[in-house]
Design an enzyme around this catalytic site. Structure first.
Site, PDB file in Angstrom:
ATOM      1  N   SER A 151      -2.101  -8.042   9.381  1.00  0.00           N
ATOM      2  CA  SER A 151      -0.957  -7.213   8.786  1.00  0.00           C
ATOM      3  C   SER A 151      -1.796  -6.301   7.559  1.00  0.00           C
ATOM      4  CB  SER A 151       0.110  -7.965   8.235  1.00  0.00           C
ATOM      5  OG  SER A 151       0.843  -7.001   7.183  1.00  0.00           O
ATOM      6  N   TYR A 165       4.430 -14.035   2.291  1.00  0.00           N
ATOM      7  CA  TYR A 165       4.006 -13.380   3.314  1.00  0.00           C
ATOM      8  C   TYR A 165       2.494 -13.142   3.393  1.00  0.00           C
ATOM      9  CZ  TYR A 165       3.958 -10.143   7.530  1.00  0.00           C
ATOM     10  OH  TYR A 165       3.585  -9.337   8.753  1.00  0.00           O
TER      11      TYR A 165
END
Ligand SMILES: NC(=O)c1ccc[n+]([C@@H]2O[C@H](COP(=O)([O-])OP(=O)(O)OC[C@H]3O[C@@H](n4cnc5c(N)ncnc54)[C@H](OP(=O)(O)O)[C@@H]3O)[C@@H](O)[C@H]2O)c1
Length: 248
Positions: A151, A165
């Site tokens: 990501s 995250y």
């Protein structure tokens, strides 16, 4: 071992009959990757939490070219049994796409530590277990590929809310870099794909026009390219911006 550097390598690897594992292929990015690689002639092994619920791919594949197998990134032994079943069916493994992932809000002041642990296990430890189980086969391939769907949150932190995250995705990026060293002499190349917002279930809560987000099919094209780059063209990080925000 890696082919001699004196032999000219192809511009891109041939995809036909290569064997690839893809985790989290039930929906979103993983599903788009499965569609793309099946269309490219890969033999495809899909790790799914619920194989019975899996809807057939657009490219109809016979059982000799498609395996769906139970896989839970959080369950010890799950990666090993999926890898073993794949090797038994196809006799080899050339590539792994560790895509399964989850996202919860977790900051220093808010958030449930059980959810932080779930992200660590799914997003960082799960891929590590999967790559580790497939490693002997990737070494044998000579052109093994280990791709992690990370990501942009593996590269930068832009708010307090998704600290957990980002922690898990930074760890996944570190793992991908370490694989580059571990696998280099065997012809294994590792890449972390680092997209910003992608229009999937994961971003259903995001207040941004979905037309401005990256399409999962676009990420699938990038994964396919990373898988087919020859051994002398390694790209360990591939950041992909949906929006103008940072210089990657
Ligand atoms: N969407 C974005 O904006 C974005 C951006 C950058 C990176 N990513 C990353 O891209 C990857 C795919 O995300 P997505 O956007 O496609 O999300 P998604 O639509 O929510 O799909 C997540 C996938 O991961 C699977 N999964 C979740 N937990 C699992 C577990 N414990 N074991 C096995 N599979 C599990 C899900 O399976 P079930 O169907 O069984 O739940 C599903 O197939 C993730 O790693 C995510 O972090 C997403």
């Amino acid at each position: 071992m890696e082919p001699s550097v004196l032999m000219p390598l192809p511009a891109l690897l041939k995809t036909r009959d290569r064997v690839v594992l893809i985790s989290g292929a039930s929906r979103g990015i993983g599903r788009a990757v499965a569609e793309k690689l099946a269309a490219q002639g890969y033999r495809v092994s899909l790790g799914l939490r619920d194989p019975k619920a899996f809807k057939p791919l657009k490219t109809k594949l016979p059982a000799s070219r498609l395996l769906t197998h139970p896989y839970d990134a959080r369950a010890a032994g799950s990666a090993e049994s999926w890898v073993a079943a794949t090797a038994k069916r196809f006799g080899r493994i050339d590539a792994v796409v560790a895509n399964a992932g989850i996202s919860y809000r977790f900051s220093i002041e808010t958030g449930d530590e059980a959810e932080l642990d779930a992200m660590w296990e799914t997003n960082a430890k799960g891929p590590m277990r999967l790559f580790r189980a497939a490693w002997p086969y990737l070494k044998k391939s000579g052109t093994g590929r280990a791709v992690a769907v990370a990501s942009l949150s593996a590269k930068r932190v832009k708010s307090a809310d998704f600290a957990g995250y980002a922690m898990s995705k930074y760890a996944l990026l570190a793992l991908t870099h370490s694989l580059r060293f571990a696998g280099w002499d065997y012809g294994i190349r590792s890449s972390a794909i680092c997209p910003g917002y992608v229009a999937t279930d994961m971003t259903a809560h995001v207040k941004l026009d979905r037309a401005r987000m990256i399409r999962p099919e676009t990420v699938a094209e990038i994964v396919a390219l990373a898988l087919s780059l020859p051994n002398n063209a390694s790209s360990v990080e591939i950041p992909v911006n949906a929006l103008l925000e940072h210089s990657y």
